[in-house]
Design a protein around this motif. Structure first.
Motif, PDB file in Angstrom:
ATOM      1  N   LEU A  54       0.826  -1.215   0.000  1.00 37.57           N
ATOM      2  CA  LEU A  54       0.000   0.000   0.000  1.00 37.57           C
ATOM      3  C   LEU A  54       0.860   1.264   0.000  1.00 37.57           C
ATOM      4  CD1 LEU A  54      -2.773  -1.225   2.457  1.00 37.57           C
ATOM      5  CD2 LEU A  54      -3.019  -0.721   0.035  1.00 37.57           C
ATOM      6  N   GLY A  56       3.390   1.977   2.260  1.00 38.45           N
ATOM      7  CA  GLY A  56       4.043   2.253   3.535  1.00 38.45           C
ATOM      8  C   GLY A  56       5.450   1.666   3.550  1.00 38.45           C
ATOM      9  N   VAL A 151      -8.009 -10.544   8.075  1.00 38.56           N
ATOM     10  CA  VAL A 151      -8.619 -10.092   9.333  1.00 38.56           C
ATOM     11  C   VAL A 151      -9.992 -10.741   9.496  1.00 38.56           C
ATOM     12  CG1 VAL A 151      -9.543  -8.107  10.593  1.00 38.56           C
ATOM     13  CG2 VAL A 151      -7.316  -7.953   9.484  1.00 38.56           C
TER      14      VAL A 151
ATOM     15  N   MET B   1       1.836   5.829   4.232  1.00 40.36           N
ATOM     16  CA  MET B   1       1.967   5.221   5.571  1.00 40.36           C
ATOM     17  C   MET B   1       0.753   5.549   6.416  1.00 40.36           C
ATOM     18  SD  MET B   1       3.915   3.274   7.321  1.00 40.36           S
ATOM     19  CE  MET B   1       3.454   2.644   8.916  1.00 40.36           C
ATOM     20  N   ARG B   3      -2.131   6.389   5.431  1.00 41.42           N
ATOM     21  CA  ARG B   3      -3.306   5.716   4.883  1.00 41.42           C
ATOM     22  C   ARG B   3      -3.359   4.260   5.370  1.00 41.42           C
ATOM     23  NH1 ARG B   3      -4.110   6.034  -1.443  1.00 41.42           N
ATOM     24  NH2 ARG B   3      -1.913   5.588  -1.167  1.00 41.42           N
ATOM     25  N   SER B   4      -2.183   3.639   5.438  1.00 41.32           N
ATOM     26  CA  SER B   4      -2.132   2.251   5.907  1.00 41.32           C
ATOM     27  C   SER B   4      -2.595   2.148   7.351  1.00 41.32           C
ATOM     28  CB  SER B   4      -0.701   1.715   5.806  1.00 41.32           C
ATOM     29  OG  SER B   4      -0.181   1.990   4.538  1.00 41.32           O
ATOM     30  N   LEU B   7      -6.308   2.514   7.506  1.00 43.35           N
ATOM     31  CA  LEU B   7      -6.938   1.282   7.029  1.00 43.35           C
ATOM     32  C   LEU B   7      -6.919   0.201   8.104  1.00 43.35           C
ATOM     33  CD1 LEU B   7      -5.798   0.808   3.335  1.00 43.35           C
ATOM     34  CD2 LEU B   7      -8.133   0.662   4.206  1.00 43.35           C
ATOM     35  N   LEU B   8      -5.743   0.009   8.699  1.00 46.55           N
ATOM     36  CA  LEU B   8      -5.612  -1.015   9.741  1.00 46.55           C
ATOM     37  C   LEU B   8      -6.558  -0.737  10.904  1.00 46.55           C
ATOM     38  CD1 LEU B   8      -1.759  -1.673   9.876  1.00 46.55           C
ATOM     39  CD2 LEU B   8      -3.558  -3.360   9.473  1.00 46.55           C
ATOM     40  N   PHE B  11     -10.147  -1.640  10.007  1.00 40.92           N
ATOM     41  CA  PHE B  11     -10.395  -3.083  10.062  1.00 40.92           C
ATOM     42  C   PHE B  11     -10.496  -3.558  11.505  1.00 40.92           C
ATOM     43  CE2 PHE B  11      -8.569  -3.284   5.668  1.00 40.92           C
ATOM     44  CZ  PHE B  11      -9.720  -3.768   5.088  1.00 40.92           C
TER      45      PHE B  11
END
Lengths: 163, 115
Positions: A54, A56, A151, B1, B3-4, B7-8, B11
């Protein structure tokens, strides 16, 4: 045991292998613990890979980081599969009919298909990239799908006990 | 980063409801029952030991604890063997007919906690 399940699962649950798992004091709990420990390693390795896909951890070389994380993910996946077989065998007929387990099995298949599509369609392009280069859209799609699917697999796994 | 991370987090929030304790949701704790009688069948097996008990009016399926916990508390396979007289205090299932989950059992004057 339930006779409503397909015969193959009934037979598996009635096998001496499955009986030995149920009757051992330590085997079932050990498999349970092993399954969770494998899950934590798998989730960590997959998160590193997905975050990289993504965009990162941009300072790292995609090829190096992904290869390293992949070896952890594969080992952890093998651990989950082995311990999962032990846990499944003990209660095969009930689990085969459990909606949370059915969804989990479907999602595991979807996750593995996502891996296969990535390997064929995106891996080569991604691993050519230098640190800091922007990721192709197909890599980001694979990363988002992977995060969501795995997940959800974990959530379904925990949900088996409640359905 | 960033954005990640977002996202995490999303979730994690979406799935957190599924991580409840492995609880007693399908047992009615407001209607505790005590089933006393001889043990008809006994399975000292993972993930939970189960016995069937001939009560006053019907045969109950009584779900006990994992065998490892029962053994460490002295409630061994012999204690819950077929033919033993047991008194089980617990909660009836809201899903399975004539099934209950034992909070504690008493055999030969000795009480064993299942939780």
């Amino acid at each position: 045991m339930t006779d409503a399940a397909p015969a193959v699962f009934v037979a598996l649950e009635q096998s001496s292998f499955a009986a030995a798992i149920r009757q051992s004091l330590w085997l079932y709990p050990a498999a349970n613990i092993g399954h969770i420990v494998s899950l934590t390693f798998f989730a960590g390795a997959v998160a590193v890979m997905d975050v990289r896909l993504l965009g990162g951890l941009a300072a790292t070389s995609p090829a190096c980081l992904l290869a390293r994380a992949r070896s952890f993910a594969v080992a952890a996946l093998v651990g989950m599969a082995l311990t999962g077989c032990v846990l499944f065998s003990a209660e095969a007929s009930h689990l085969a009919l459990n909606p949370a387990f059915q969804l989990k099995a479907t999602l595991v298949a979807a996750g593995l298909i996502n891996v296969a599509i990535y390997e064929v369609w995106a891996k080569r392009a991604v691993e050519r990239l230098a640190p800091g280069a922007s990721m192709p859209a197909r890599a980001k799609v694979a990363g988002v799908l992977s995060l969501g699917i795995w997940v959800a697999v974990a959530a379904c796994g925990r949900s088996i006990a409640y359905f | 980063m960033m954005r990640s991370v977002i996202l995490l987090s999303a979730f994690a929030l979406l799935t957190s409801a599924a991580f409840a304790h492995h609880g007693w949701g399908s047992y009615d704790a407001s209607k505790p029952v005590t089933v006393a009688g001889p043990i008809m069948t006994s399975k000292f097996e993972n993930p939970h030991a189960t016995i069937t008990v001939r009560g006053n009016d019907k045969v109950w399926t009584v779900t006990l604890a994992p065998p490892s916990r029962m053994s460490s508390r002295g409630a061994t396979e012999k204690v819950v063997a077929v033919g033993q007289n047991v008194s089980a205090y617990g909660y009836p299932s809201t899903v399975e007919k004539d099934e209950m989950r034992a909070e504690r059992i008493t055999v030969n004057g000795k009480t064993y906690e299942m939780r």
